[in-house]
Scaffold this motif. Structure first.
Motif, PDB file in Angstrom:
ATOM      1  N   ALA A 145      17.153   7.722  24.782  1.00 55.04           N
ATOM      2  CA  ALA A 145      18.428   8.078  24.167  1.00 55.04           C
ATOM      3  C   ALA A 145      18.402   7.921  22.659  1.00 55.04           C
ATOM      4  O   ALA A 145      19.017   8.699  21.930  1.00 55.04           O
ATOM      5  CB  ALA A 145      19.532   7.205  24.768  1.00 55.04           C
ATOM      6  N   ALA A 146      17.686   6.923  22.168  1.00 55.57           N
ATOM      7  CA  ALA A 146      17.583   6.687  20.724  1.00 55.57           C
ATOM      8  C   ALA A 146      16.178   7.041  20.250  1.00 55.57           C
ATOM      9  O   ALA A 146      15.205   6.949  21.004  1.00 55.57           O
ATOM     10  CB  ALA A 146      17.899   5.228  20.395  1.00 55.57           C
ATOM     11  N   ALA A 147      16.099   7.448  18.987  1.00 54.87           N
ATOM     12  CA  ALA A 147      14.793   7.793  18.409  1.00 54.87           C
ATOM     13  C   ALA A 147      13.884   6.571  18.413  1.00 54.87           C
ATOM     14  O   ALA A 147      14.321   5.435  18.233  1.00 54.87           O
ATOM     15  CB  ALA A 147      14.974   8.299  16.985  1.00 54.87           C
ATOM     16  N   CYS A 148      12.615   6.810  18.626  1.00 52.61           N
ATOM     17  CA  CYS A 148      11.636   5.722  18.622  1.00 52.61           C
ATOM     18  C   CYS A 148      11.436   5.217  17.200  1.00 52.61           C
ATOM     19  O   CYS A 148      11.402   5.995  16.247  1.00 52.61           O
ATOM     20  CB  CYS A 148      10.303   6.194  19.197  1.00 52.61           C
ATOM     21  SG  CYS A 148      10.373   6.631  20.948  1.00 52.61           S
ATOM     22  N   GLY A 149      11.246   3.919  17.065  1.00 58.47           N
ATOM     23  CA  GLY A 149      11.020   3.323  15.763  1.00 58.47           C
ATOM     24  C   GLY A 149       9.589   3.511  15.300  1.00 58.47           C
ATOM     25  O   GLY A 149       8.734   4.027  16.028  1.00 58.47           O
TER      26      GLY A 149
END
Length: 892
Positions: free
Chosen positions: A88-92
């Motif tokens: 759901a969130a961009a990878c760091g």
């Protein structure tokens, strides 16, 4: 098609009817699969929804990407498209997810060994914050500098008692030296001469300086009190110690104007010893005839000349050792930390195992492998003025080197972090960082390989294999192979830095070698190539496969704002015959600049890839998702795509310029306009090259173009054939808009467009427009075209407009329905219709004179207009409409 300037209408007969259904009394019903057309029966065309095209004879066929046909890692969106399964969130930074992954996973070094700590996807050694002073020592894992060993209180350092002991004390001033503790020898030479030739004798040295060069020709153990107090200082031009018999050296310091220790055809163990400030090699181990072995542990070799430790055809295991500050010869050559080389005399390879050691501040190379084998494990190589590690082919003997790096760190090298020529590198769990260019500005690559040319013309390739490793902050390229075999797996390649001229290279380079005329071959697997300069991966005149990887955040160079491309496949600059061959599978190309993927005069296959978020350059242009173009010498690119999604790029999602593309089960969506001026945002462009006079050619099947801006598909003086494609929801741009536009090149080269079983729906201004070319629309549906927001004008389903050259369109077995203005319009151009429904539009068929040219409509039978129950035979007429503005091709 009729020419320009013909009469208004040229209606033909209603021939080729399916059945005649009337009788003298009431007409009989039309057979299954047909419907009434006046007194006759024509093939049935159902009013399908926006996701399906009509089947001749009734029924509807879904268009776009069929359910179950999305690429691996993608799911059907239920509306003819596909969406990637991703977190759901961009990878760091330093973490990776590719289509099909639901969580981000770290990439790079997964476990640091003892003596190291994790840092940014790699490892950093635990070592003192400042350099150790001369004579002091720290292994990886130690944060404080210390002596090699403590001196203790015993004058002779408590030598072991498992062998006879002879004592040596340079300060003894008595007479009758016999090697006893009370009457020790005053020189090591005398002690060696007195030792037994058949068994090991311990030679215990008291504190002091022994000025002599000693030859050891019998089995002895040389044991000092400690290196800080026992100094052997060689003399003349011979090494301080020359050893030709099995021996052991412990707890002394060795120096001299020549070499430190020379070992020939025997086995020697050196421990807790300092070898320093020698005029020649610190430790030289040479195999001339028989197996020769060095075992070294807790050894400090500093400020030797030429080489710290050199193996010539010998075997060595070196542990917990420091080799530093090796100096060059008088002619400026060498300055190597450890050298492992081929013995021409013995015809033998050196074999080196280096563990838990620190090799620092050397000159030409820290570890130099020439026609030999070396394994470097849990070792730190840092601050080399030249290459950190080198593995070279011994050309005269045709001996390739093998260099294995395990759980090691190579940092701060100038020239290259690891250099491999005609040899093999196998690196795992290894960190290569902060590689700098030489003083002349050249090189600076993290890992570098090149092929080698033998005297008889044969080529030996370099082989580079990196697994679970980190290469970061190199100069120019992180990993690059010229004519080499390159494999990058589970590895993070990031943050390459510019050269002194401001230019760069990329994260990974798989390149043709112009010197040996050899193609490169490479694989990038489950790796992250992130934040590099100019290109994430460059494939030039080589073959490469990129799979289950992410190439993201590539930066444009600051000097001119150019490049920043995710992946580039191009021909080599030297040999036009060497075209790149790129395969991309299951890969994420994200957040790059100017282009996500560029294919220039080469071949590329993209399968189940997500190409998204490409941004424009500083000039506000480019930002293309996938760009295929001919190269400057006219070689056409050949692009094949399947199961891909091209999403949220800038200017154009897909460009096919003077090249060939075959695209299947692919989604091109949400292309954004350029940030400066707001121009374009087109889904796809097929373009003509005015310089090479070559058109682009696109075959597009079972695909979706949606939510783009300005034009969904623009065919500029080129050819496009679409089958089962859905083009929808094209947003209005600041310029003319269309679902699909086919436009000529200033009257010099017409456009050619063919639609088969397609749906063009919910687009702005016009569904399909042809101006200066030919188009055919068969078994398709063009529907729900919207009027222009600013003034409510336009909204035609299909329009043929006189442009720079003749325009003609053929519509067959197609429904053109619910458009905001005309169903089919012709402005000084021609249109032919056959067994089609042009229904529920504000105007049915519109014919307008333009540029002195009168339109030509031809009814080939079975064409219905009207709406609902009031469908009637179509009649083309003028309604005083203005032609739709013709979209313009983007500036590339």
């Amino acid at each position: 098609m009729a020419g320009r300037g013909r009469g208004v209408f040229g209606w033909g007969a209603l021939g080729a009817l399916v059945a005649a259904c009337h009788a003298e009394s009431s007409p009989a019903p039309c057979p299954t699969g047909t419907q009434p057309y006046g007194e006759l029966c024509a093939p049935r065309l159902d009013a399908c929804d926006d996701l399906s095209s009509p089947l001749v004879g009734g029924g509807c066929a879904p268009v776009g990407v069929p359910a179950g046909s999305c690429g691996a890692g993608f799911d059907s969106d239920g509306a003819g498209g596909c969406v990637a399964r991703l977190p759901a969130a961009a990878c760091g930074p330093g973490t990776l997810a590719v289509p099909g992954d639901t969580t981000c996973r770290p990439v790079g070094v997964t476990a640091c060994g003892a003596g190291f700590t994790g840092e940014g996807g790699g490892c950093a050694p635990i070592l003192p914050a400042t350099a150790c002073a001369a004579g002091l020592f720290a292994r990886p894992g130690e944060s404080v500098c210390h002596e090699l060993v403590e001196c203790g209180t015993d004058p002779y350092g408590t030598p072991p008692s498992d062998a006879p002991v002879l004592y040596v004390d340079a300060s003894f001033s008595g007479v009758g030296s016999n090697g006893s503790k009370s009457k020790p020898f005053v020189s090591l030479t005398d002690a060696v001469a007195a030792a037994d030739t058949s068994k090991t004798t311990t030679l215990a040295l008291a504190a002091g300086t022994y000025v002599e060069s000693v030859t050891v020709d019998r089995p002895v153990r040389i044991w000092g009190r400690c290196p800080a107090s026992v100094h052997l200082h060689g003399t003349g031009t011979t090494p301080a110690l020359r050893i030709t018999s099995a021996a052991e050296i412990q707890r002394i310091a060795i120096t001299g104007p020549a070499g430190g220790v020379e070992i020939v055809d025997t086995t020697v163990n050196i421990q807790s010893t300092r070898i320093h400030d020698t005029g020649g090699t610190g430790v030289l181990v040479t195999r001339k005839s028989v197996t020769t072995t060095l075992v070294a542990k807790d050894v400090l070799v500093e400020r030797a000349t030429t080489t710290g430790i050199e193996l010539v055809g010998a075997t060595a295991t070196i542990e917990a050792t420091v080799v530093r500050d090796t100096r060059v010869r008088a002619d400026g050559a060498y300055g190597r930390g450890i050298h492992a080389g081929w013995s021409a005399l013995a015809k033998a390879r050196a074999e080196l195992v280096l563990r838990g050691s620190l090799i620092e501040r050397n000159v030409e190379a820290a570890v130099f492998v020439l026609g030999a084998t070396a394994t470097v494990e849990a070792t730190v190589i840092r601050d080399t003025a030249g290459a950190g590690a080198m593995a070279l082919l011994e050309e005269a003997a045709e001996q390739a080197s093998t260099l294995t790096l395990k759980s090691s760190v190579i940092s701060g090298s100038a020239d290259r972090g690891v250099r491999v020529v005609g040899s093999r590198l196998d690196a795992s769990q290894t960190t290569v960082r902060e590689t700098r260019p030489r003083a002349d500005g050249k090189f600076g690559q993290g890992v570098y390989g090149t092929s080698s040319l033998l005297a008889d013309g044969r080529v030996v390739r370099a082989e580079l294999s990196l697994r679970d490793s980190l290469v970061e902050r190199a100069t120019s390229f992180g990993v690059v192979g010229f004519g080499s075999l390159v494999r990058v797996e589970g590895t993070l390649v990031s943050k390459t830095q510019p050269r002194l001229d401001g230019g760069g290279g990329g994260g990974v380079g798989i390149l043709y070698d112009p010197t040996t005329k050899t193609r490169g071959e490479g694989t990038v697997l489950s790796s992250l190539v992130e934040g590099n300069l100019e290109q994430g991966v460059l494939v030039s005149g080589a073959t490469a496969r990129i799979e289950s990887s992410a190439i993201r955040g590539t930066r444009a160079r600051k000097v001119d704002g150019l490049l920043g491309i995710g992946v580039v496949a191009q021909n080599d600059d030297v040999a036009i015959a060497e075209l790149a061959d790129l395969t991309l599978v299951g890969t994420l190309i994200d957040d790059n600049v100017t282009h996500g993927v560029t294919v220039l005069g080469s071949k590329a296959s993209l399968t189940a890839c997500l190409i998204r978020g490409t941004s424009a350059g500083p000039d506000g242009r480019q930002g293309v998702g996938v760009f295929a173009d001919s190269d400057p010498r006219g070689a056409r690119a050949r692009l094949v795509m399947s199961g891909c999604v091209v999403d949220g790029n800038t200017t154009i999602g897909l460009v096919v310029a003077a090249s060939d593309a075959d695209v299947d089960t692919t989604v091109i969506r949400a292309t954004r306009p350029q940030p400066l001026g707001g121009d374009f945002g087109y889904g796809a462009l097929v373009a003509f090259d005015a310089d090479t006079k070559q058109e682009g050619a696109l075959v597009l099947r079972r695909s979706l173009l949606e939510g783009n801006t300005g034009v969904g598909l623009f065919v500029s003086a080129s050819t496009a054939a679409l089958t089962s494609v859905l083009v929808r929801d094209t947003a209005e741009g600041i310029g003319p808009s269309a679902g699909i536009a086919a436009v000529d090149e200033v009257g010099k080269h017409p456009a050619h467009l063919a639609l088969e079983a397609c749906v063009v729906s919910q687009n702005a201004s016009v569904g399909v427009i042809v101006s200066g070319g030919e188009a055919s629309v068969a078994r398709s549906s063009v529907r729900h075209t919207r009027a222009r927001l600013a003034d409510g004008t336009y909204g035609d389903g299909i329009s043929s407009i006189d442009g720079h050259g003749p325009s003609a369109i053929t519509v067959e077995q197609t429904t053109v329905v619910h458009n905001a203005r005309a169903g089919v319009s012709a402005f000084g151009a021609s249109a032919a219709l056959h067994h089609s429904h042009v229904t529920c539009n504000v105007f049915g068929l519109v014919a307008e004179t333009l540029n002195g040219n009168t339109p030509l409509f031809r009814d080939d039978g079975g064409v219905l207009c009207g709406c609902g129950e009031s469908q009637v035979t179509c009649k083309a007429q003028s309604s005083n409409l203005t032609p739709i503005e013709i979209p313009r091709p983007p500036r590339l």
